[in-house]
Enzyme design. Structure first.
Site, PDB file in Angstrom:
ATOM      1  N   ASP A  13       0.832  -1.210   0.000  1.00 25.18           N
ATOM      2  CA  ASP A  13       0.000   0.000   0.000  1.00 25.18           C
ATOM      3  C   ASP A  13       0.866   1.259   0.000  1.00 25.18           C
ATOM      4  O   ASP A  13       1.953   1.276   0.579  1.00 25.18           O
ATOM      5  CB  ASP A  13      -0.893  -0.028   1.250  1.00 25.18           C
ATOM      6  CG  ASP A  13      -2.000   1.009   1.175  1.00 25.18           C
ATOM      7  OD1 ASP A  13      -2.308   1.480   0.058  1.00 25.18           O
ATOM      8  OD2 ASP A  13      -2.555   1.358   2.221  1.00 25.18           O
ATOM      9  N   ASN A  61     -10.436  -2.693  -5.272  1.00 27.46           N
ATOM     10  CA  ASN A  61      -9.614  -1.804  -6.105  1.00 27.46           C
ATOM     11  C   ASN A  61     -10.186  -1.700  -7.523  1.00 27.46           C
ATOM     12  O   ASN A  61      -9.916  -0.741  -8.242  1.00 27.46           O
ATOM     13  CB  ASN A  61      -8.162  -2.307  -6.234  1.00 27.46           C
ATOM     14  CG  ASN A  61      -7.352  -2.201  -4.955  1.00 27.46           C
ATOM     15  OD1 ASN A  61      -6.424  -2.980  -4.756  1.00 27.46           O
ATOM     16  ND2 ASN A  61      -7.676  -1.249  -4.091  1.00 27.46           N
TER      17      ASN A  61
HETATM   18  C1  FPP Z   1      -1.759   0.229  -3.324  1.00 27.11           C
HETATM   19  O1  FPP Z   1      -1.333   1.561  -3.367  1.00 27.11           O
HETATM   20  C2  FPP Z   1      -1.284  -0.470  -4.493  1.00 27.11           C
HETATM   21  C3  FPP Z   1      -2.083  -0.998  -5.459  1.00 27.11           C
HETATM   22  C4  FPP Z   1      -3.554  -0.929  -5.443  1.00 27.11           C
HETATM   23  C5  FPP Z   1      -1.487  -1.681  -6.614  1.00 27.11           C
HETATM   24  C6  FPP Z   1      -0.236  -2.463  -6.301  1.00 27.11           C
HETATM   25  C7  FPP Z   1       0.440  -2.708  -7.579  1.00 27.11           C
HETATM   26  C8  FPP Z   1       1.767  -2.821  -7.765  1.00 27.11           C
HETATM   27  C9  FPP Z   1       2.757  -2.854  -6.658  1.00 27.11           C
HETATM   28  C10 FPP Z   1       2.278  -2.933  -9.149  1.00 27.11           C
HETATM   29  C11 FPP Z   1       2.092  -4.269  -9.739  1.00 27.11           C
HETATM   30  C12 FPP Z   1       0.804  -4.395 -10.389  1.00 27.11           C
HETATM   31  C13 FPP Z   1       0.240  -5.541 -10.874  1.00 27.11           C
HETATM   32  C14 FPP Z   1      -1.155  -5.507 -11.403  1.00 27.11           C
HETATM   33  C15 FPP Z   1       0.963  -6.849 -10.867  1.00 27.11           C
HETATM   34  P1  FPP Z   1      -2.440   2.667  -3.516  1.00 27.11           P
HETATM   35  O2  FPP Z   1      -2.560   2.994  -4.955  1.00 27.11           O
HETATM   36  O3  FPP Z   1      -3.691   2.229  -2.839  1.00 27.11           O
HETATM   37  O4  FPP Z   1      -1.756   3.839  -2.756  1.00 27.11           O
HETATM   38  P2  FPP Z   1      -2.484   4.963  -1.897  1.00 27.11           P
HETATM   39  O5  FPP Z   1      -3.162   4.264  -0.759  1.00 27.11           O
HETATM   40  O6  FPP Z   1      -1.329   5.799  -1.467  1.00 27.11           O
HETATM   41  O7  FPP Z   1      -3.423   5.677  -2.822  1.00 27.11           O
END
Ligand code: FPP
Length: 226
Positions: A13, A61
């Site tokens: 996250d 998501n």
């Molecule tokens: C959470 O950060 C992360 C995600 C929802 C995606 C995780 C994806 C990767 C690490 C890349 C690899 C991807 C795939 C499909 C294999 P957030 O976007 O919720 O961050 P925030 O809480 O700061 O908004």
């Protein structure tokens, strides 16, 4: 010798907040997250972890803006072949869990191909959770049991989950400051040790993982006993 967890799960996250702080688009955070995800999992296998489960995309998501989802799927497609080669070189098997019917069809097809190509990997297993939600997984197992019309043991129930055959995680790491499970592995984490990091996922280094592993080694796991 410090005790290395056999199975670690990571809730990755904070990609969006990492990018925002640097005045970058969220997609830049996901790209950095992808690089970290690869490096961290290789490091984990190198230090002796056998199973690494990564929460890449939850069912919830999937209600993010289509542009962000398209960006994540593009990343997946772009890095897929290269990553399968790495897994093959390191004798790591890929397992993908989640509801593929919720994802673009080619993502499901690539996942199946990756699983087939790496099926002989005996050094470790990388479990990628995409389109995954624990409540949905539990409900589908309950419905299968109801259809079968019989009461189940814990082992029989676990064999109906998408993680069938995998050991439960020993250690769950969540980055990004939040302290919750967010519908991840609710059955499987009944006795998992939890570790929360304030760092955003793209900033969570291999040394930070070592720190989490050291912290785990100092814990006493009693499984409800005294
Ligand atoms: C959470 O950060 C992360 C995600 C929802 C995606 C995780 C994806 C990767 C690490 C890349 C690899 C991807 C795939 C499909 C294999 P957030 O976007 O919720 O961050 P925030 O809480 O700061 O908004």
């Amino acid at each position: 010798m410090t005790e290395i967890p056999r199975h670690i799960a990571i809730i990755m996250d904070g990609n969006g907040r990492w990018a925002k702080k640097r005045l970058l688009p969220r997609s830049a955070g996901h790209r950095e997250g992808m690089k970290r995800m690869i490096s961290l999992s290789e490091h984990a296998f190198d230090v002796g972890v056998e199973y690494v489960t990564l929460f890449a995309l939850s069912t919830e998501n999937l209600s993010r803006p289509q542009e962000e989802l398209d960006g994540l799927f593009s990343l997946f497609r772009k890095y897929f072949a290269e990553n399968i080669q790495r897994l093959l070189q390191k004798h790591i098997r890929l397992r993908v869990v989640g509801d593929m019917s919720l994802l673009p069809p080619d993502i499901g097809e690539l996942s199946r191909k990756g699983e087939e190509a790496t099926a002989a990997g005996e050094r470790g297993t990388l479990v990628l959770a995409i389109g995954y939600g624990a409540r949905q997984e539990l409900l589908s197992a309950v419905n299968a049991a109801v259809r079968a019309g019989k009461e189940l043991s814990q082992e029989e129930f676990a064999s109906l989950l998408s993680t069938a055959g995998l050991p439960d995680p020993d250690l769950l790491i969540r980055t990004g400051r939040e302290k919750r499970l967010s519908n991840f592995l609710l059955w499987q984490c009944a006795y998992t040790e939890l570790y929360f990091s304030d760092k955003m996922f793209p900033a969570f280094t291999n040394a930070d993982l070592d720190h989490a592993l050291e912290n785990y080694a100092g814990r006493e796991r009693r499984y409800g006993k005294i």
